[in-house]
Design a protein around this motif. Structure first.
Motif, PDB file in Angstrom:
ATOM      1  N   LEU A   1      30.652  75.445  64.057  1.00  0.00           N
ATOM      2  CA  LEU A   1      30.288  74.644  65.240  1.00  0.00           C
ATOM      3  C   LEU A   1      31.531  73.922  65.749  1.00  0.00           C
ATOM      4  N   PRO A   2      32.458  74.633  66.384  1.00  0.00           N
ATOM      5  CA  PRO A   2      33.736  74.025  66.782  1.00  0.00           C
ATOM      6  C   PRO A   2      33.614  73.008  67.906  1.00  0.00           C
ATOM      7  N   GLU A   3      32.477  72.974  68.602  1.00  0.00           N
ATOM      8  CA  GLU A   3      32.310  72.038  69.719  1.00  0.00           C
ATOM      9  C   GLU A   3      31.437  70.848  69.339  1.00  0.00           C
ATOM     10  N   LEU A   4      31.444  70.464  68.084  1.00  0.00           N
ATOM     11  CA  LEU A   4      30.718  69.270  67.639  1.00  0.00           C
ATOM     12  C   LEU A   4      31.207  68.042  68.397  1.00  0.00           C
ATOM     13  N   ARG A   5      30.253  67.185  68.791  1.00  0.00           N
ATOM     14  CA  ARG A   5      30.583  65.920  69.431  1.00  0.00           C
ATOM     15  C   ARG A   5      29.744  64.825  68.799  1.00  0.00           C
ATOM     16  N   PRO A   6      30.332  63.661  68.501  1.00  0.00           N
ATOM     17  CA  PRO A   6      29.534  62.562  67.950  1.00  0.00           C
ATOM     18  C   PRO A   6      28.539  62.056  68.977  1.00  0.00           C
ATOM     19  N   ASN A   7      27.376  61.641  68.515  1.00  0.00           N
ATOM     20  CA  ASN A   7      26.323  61.133  69.397  1.00  0.00           C
ATOM     21  C   ASN A   7      25.945  59.719  68.946  1.00  0.00           C
ATOM     22  N   MET A   8      26.905  58.808  69.141  1.00  0.00           N
ATOM     23  CA  MET A   8      26.724  57.416  68.727  1.00  0.00           C
ATOM     24  C   MET A   8      27.109  56.487  69.877  1.00  0.00           C
ATOM     25  N   PRO A   9      26.220  56.339  70.862  1.00  0.00           N
ATOM     26  CA  PRO A   9      26.560  55.524  72.043  1.00  0.00           C
ATOM     27  C   PRO A   9      26.976  54.103  71.706  1.00  0.00           C
ATOM     28  N   GLU A  10      26.405  53.540  70.638  1.00  0.00           N
ATOM     29  CA  GLU A  10      26.730  52.168  70.247  1.00  0.00           C
ATOM     30  C   GLU A  10      27.871  52.113  69.238  1.00  0.00           C
ATOM     31  N   GLY A  11      28.426  53.258  68.900  1.00  0.00           N
ATOM     32  CA  GLY A  11      29.494  53.294  67.914  1.00  0.00           C
ATOM     33  C   GLY A  11      28.949  53.467  66.503  1.00  0.00           C
ATOM     34  N   PRO A  12      29.820  53.701  65.533  1.00  0.00           N
ATOM     35  CA  PRO A  12      29.373  53.917  64.156  1.00  0.00           C
ATOM     36  C   PRO A  12      28.804  52.649  63.539  1.00  0.00           C
ATOM     37  N   VAL A  13      27.827  52.833  62.655  1.00  0.00           N
ATOM     38  CA  VAL A  13      27.224  51.718  61.917  1.00  0.00           C
ATOM     39  C   VAL A  13      27.533  51.942  60.440  1.00  0.00           C
ATOM     40  N   TRP A  14      28.097  50.917  59.804  1.00  0.00           N
ATOM     41  CA  TRP A  14      28.545  51.032  58.416  1.00  0.00           C
ATOM     42  C   TRP A  14      27.585  50.331  57.475  1.00  0.00           C
ATOM     43  N   ARG A  15      27.323  50.943  56.329  1.00  0.00           N
ATOM     44  CA  ARG A  15      26.460  50.336  55.312  1.00  0.00           C
ATOM     45  C   ARG A  15      27.129  49.109  54.717  1.00  0.00           C
TER      46      ARG A  15
END
Length: 424
Positions: free
Chosen positions: A381-395
């Protein structure tokens, strides 16, 4: 009581002094706070400005410790097990039974929690078990597990990579390395899930313990070329309880470290043009992206804990006896005293694997699994794109650097193995 330090970071009063074996009301930085998880590097920089190479912290409410922020100080500590042993037994007698981090840090019969002759005995067994892993065969194992997982979601155009790909992949690989059959592996997964979710931790611990003992018993009678069998056959003469704790450690650190290493590297590749375009274009390897993560956001950011036998003077600071000294691999790797500029390609001088007698014995295995897991996914899947409009959330948590989720989108793609992916 919580206040704000001169460096602009929240601190919590604690009865054990930083830099002295006596009592005081010296403020401590709570590493368990959600704000720390959201931006730990801000905290590291602020602590370094205020305290220097070592800072007073809280690992959990009311649990004091010292965090090592200086690279050279960390190297001294990690290479001096005589003054900084890893055995936590004296410390844990002072900690309440319901302390949330006690199950993670309490003494167990294994090298990472031992010193002296016990350390030598356990370390020999675990190192021998890692050395027997066939890295060439492991390439094929990663591929055989990765392709069906990718095929299960590639046609949908979206996925949550931790739950749908990385966790089941790493869990399957660890089962392979330990020689764990599917039925026992399912029990391990159920027990681990109960512990992590906190729904019924006591029952989860019971299920996990029983499953590990089943695996040890199985391998006593039917040894194969796997980590569990080598542990049991080693001249160290581990009994069943000792062997089960070593197997548990492989599950725990193997899955947590490896999962976070893969996920954090994928996040970097997908978000950072320095890596994304060049990795997929072939100008910068996945290995270089892994090393960037191991420098800046190592999967276990703060650990390698030791407990001084007596008050120790280190860098003009008195460290109290039997209190945790925690190495911040993330902060030490970025210590401005030793790190110059941003050019780290090919540089593997970070502390993410530890250093000295307790250094990780599975570095080659971990690198291979992470690199192959990422390459399999990006090749498919070379065209992967992140889908995190609010940005990453860390534990939140004082020890790990871990995302809660990694949702992605991509153009729907036919399965690589349509027959296997088709519903029965």
């Amino acid at each position: 009581m919580t206040s704000t330090s001169e460096a602009g970071i929240p601190v919590r009063s604690c009865p054990v002094a930083h830099g002295a074996p006596g009592d005081s009301d010296e403020p401590r930085v709570p590493l368990h706070a959600p704000d720390f998880a959201a931006d730990p590097h801000h905290y590291y920089e602020a602590m370094r400005r205020r305290y220097g190479a070592m800072a007073p912290i809280e690992l959990a409410p009311g649990v004091p410790a010292t965090l090592v922020l200086g690279y050279r100080t960390a190297v001294r500590v990690l290479n001096d097990p005589e003054h900084f042993p890893a055995d936590p037994r004296a410390w844990q007698q002072t900690v309440p039974a319901d302390c949330p981090i006690l199950p993670l840090l309490e003494w167990r019969p294994m090298a990472s929690r031992s010193t002296g002759a016990d350390f030598t005995r356990y370390r020999g067994a675990i190192t021998a078990s890692m050395d027997q892993v066939d890295l060439y065969a492991l390439h094929d194992v990663v591929e055989s597990l990765a392709i069906p997982l990718i095929d299960s979601f590639c046609a949908t155009g979206e996925a949550e990579l931790i739950s749908q790909y990385v966790y089941p992949l790493v869990f399957g690989i660890v089962n392979y390395l330990l020689g764990c059959p599917p039925e026992i592996g399912a029990q391990v997964a159920a027990g681990t899930a109960a512990l992590l979710e906190g729904v019924d931790a006591e029952e989860g611990n019971r299920i996990l313990g029983e499953a590990l003992m089943q695996l040890v018993t199985l391998k006593r009678g039917q040894p194969r070329r796997d980590i569990t069998s080598v542990l049991l056959q080693h001249q160290a003469g581990l009994d069943d309880v000792e062997a089960s704790h070593h197997v548990s450690q492989v599950y725990g650190t193997g899955i947590e470290f490896e999962l976070n290493l893969i996920v954090n590297t994928l996040l970097l590749i997908l978000n950072d043009d320095r890596f994304g375009g060049r990795v997929l274009g072939g100008h910068l390897s996945t290995r270089d992206a892994l090393d960037e993560v191991l420098f800046n956001d190592p999967p276990l950011a703060n650990l390698l804990i030791t407990y001084p036998r007596q008050p120790v003077l280190l860098d003009d600071v008195w460290l109290p006896a039997h209190q945790p000294v925690v190495i911040s691999m993330a902060a030490c790797n970025n210590d401005p005293v030793v790190r110059r500029g941003d050019q780290i390609t090919g540089n593997r001088s970070h502390l993410a694997w530890g250093i000295g007698p307790h250094a990780c014995p599975a570095q080659s295995i971990a690198y291979l699994i992470a690199q192959d897991s990422i390459d399999q996914l990006l090749d498919a899947l070379p065209e992967l794109r992140p889908n995190m409009p609010e940005g990453p959330v860390w534990r939140p948590g004082p020890f790990h650097r871990a995302l809660t989720a990694l949702p992605v989108t991509f153009p729907p793609t036919p399965p690589m193995n349509p027959a296997a992916a088709a519903p029965s």
